[in-house]
Design a protein around this motif. Structure first.
Motif, PDB file in Angstrom:
ATOM      1  N   TYR A  39       0.827  -1.205   0.000  1.00 56.51           N
ATOM      2  CA  TYR A  39       0.000   0.000   0.000  1.00 56.51           C
ATOM      3  C   TYR A  39       0.869   1.266   0.000  1.00 56.51           C
ATOM      4  O   TYR A  39       0.423   2.320  -0.435  1.00 56.51           O
ATOM      5  N   TYR A  58      -5.207   8.478   1.387  1.00 53.61           N
ATOM      6  CA  TYR A  58      -3.831   8.607   1.878  1.00 53.61           C
ATOM      7  C   TYR A  58      -3.669   9.959   2.555  1.00 53.61           C
ATOM      8  O   TYR A  58      -4.117  10.972   2.034  1.00 53.61           O
ATOM      9  N   LEU A  63      -1.545   5.210   4.173  1.00 50.18           N
ATOM     10  CA  LEU A  63      -2.916   4.761   3.972  1.00 50.18           C
ATOM     11  C   LEU A  63      -3.758   5.034   5.215  1.00 50.18           C
ATOM     12  O   LEU A  63      -3.365   4.705   6.329  1.00 50.18           O
ATOM     13  N   ARG A  65      -6.208   3.672   7.030  1.00 48.45           N
ATOM     14  CA  ARG A  65      -6.808   2.346   7.139  1.00 48.45           C
ATOM     15  C   ARG A  65      -8.233   2.401   7.688  1.00 48.45           C
ATOM     16  O   ARG A  65      -9.098   1.632   7.273  1.00 48.45           O
TER      17      ARG A  65
END
Length: 197
Positions: A39, A58, A63, A65
């Motif tokens: 990622y 992002y 990232l 999450r």
């Protein structure tokens, strides 16, 4: 060199079993860890993620999450899209990793071996099993998740009993039987199978 898959339902204890194999000097590829790395290192994936899930997926090239989970776990189409973006890259990464290994056998640990199709590259699959109530308790304790959240995650995977039936070997992590002797016995068997190659 034999290529062995290691899988099981959420909370079954795959990682515990994988760590035991590592202690036995068996190389282990952790698909979840590899995906988390991809990622942030695969530029094409990062571009595709922003294109499909929004630029806010992002934050400072890391990232988000929590936002991704919010988007994909409430929408089956978004989850399918995510899997279609990520699984081929993880499968390729695992193949490259396997090509660099020098051992009698190696292990690829992944929750979604069957779901992703990556089982096709493997010689055998080990399934780690545990009763659903115990798996639920483990995940709730580990992740601070509610019973409903854990059930929702379980329902997004192949049924645990079916998954075990698809496997060549089973390790029972049910807190009734010791895991270490099961792994040691299987380790010896896999070493023997690798010499027949």
């Amino acid at each position: 060199m034999l290529k062995i898959g290691l899988t099981g339902g959420i909370g079954s204890g795959k990682s515990v079993v994988a760590k035991i194999f590592e202690l036995l000097q068996v190389p282990v590829y952790y698909a979840d860890e590899a995906t988390k790395k991809l990622y942030h290192t695969d530029k094409e994936l990062m571009v595709a993620m922003k294109q499909h899930f929004g630029t806010d997926i992002y934050v400072n090239e890391r990232l988000n999450r929590a936002l991704l989970a919010e988007k994909v776990f409430s929408d089956p189409d978004q989850l399918t899209l995510l899997n279609n973006l990520v699984h081929p890259l993880t499968i390729r990464d695992a193949k490259n990793w396997m090509a660099r290994q020098k051992a009698a056998y190696i292990i690829k640990e992944a929750a979604l071996l069957f779901e992703s199709g990556s089982v096709a590259d493997l010689d055998y699959v080990i399934g780690v099993s545990a009763p659903q109530a115990l798996r639920m308790k483990r995940v709730m304790d580990r992740d601070g998740a509610t019973r409903e959240q854990v059930l929702d995650r379980m329902n997004k995977q192949i049924d645990s009993d079916l998954k075990i039936k698809l496997c060549d070997f089973e390790i029972r992590n049910n807190e009734q039987e010791l895991v270490l002797p099961q792994v040691l016995k299987l380790h010896e068997h896999l070493i023997m199978l690798s010499t027949k190659g």
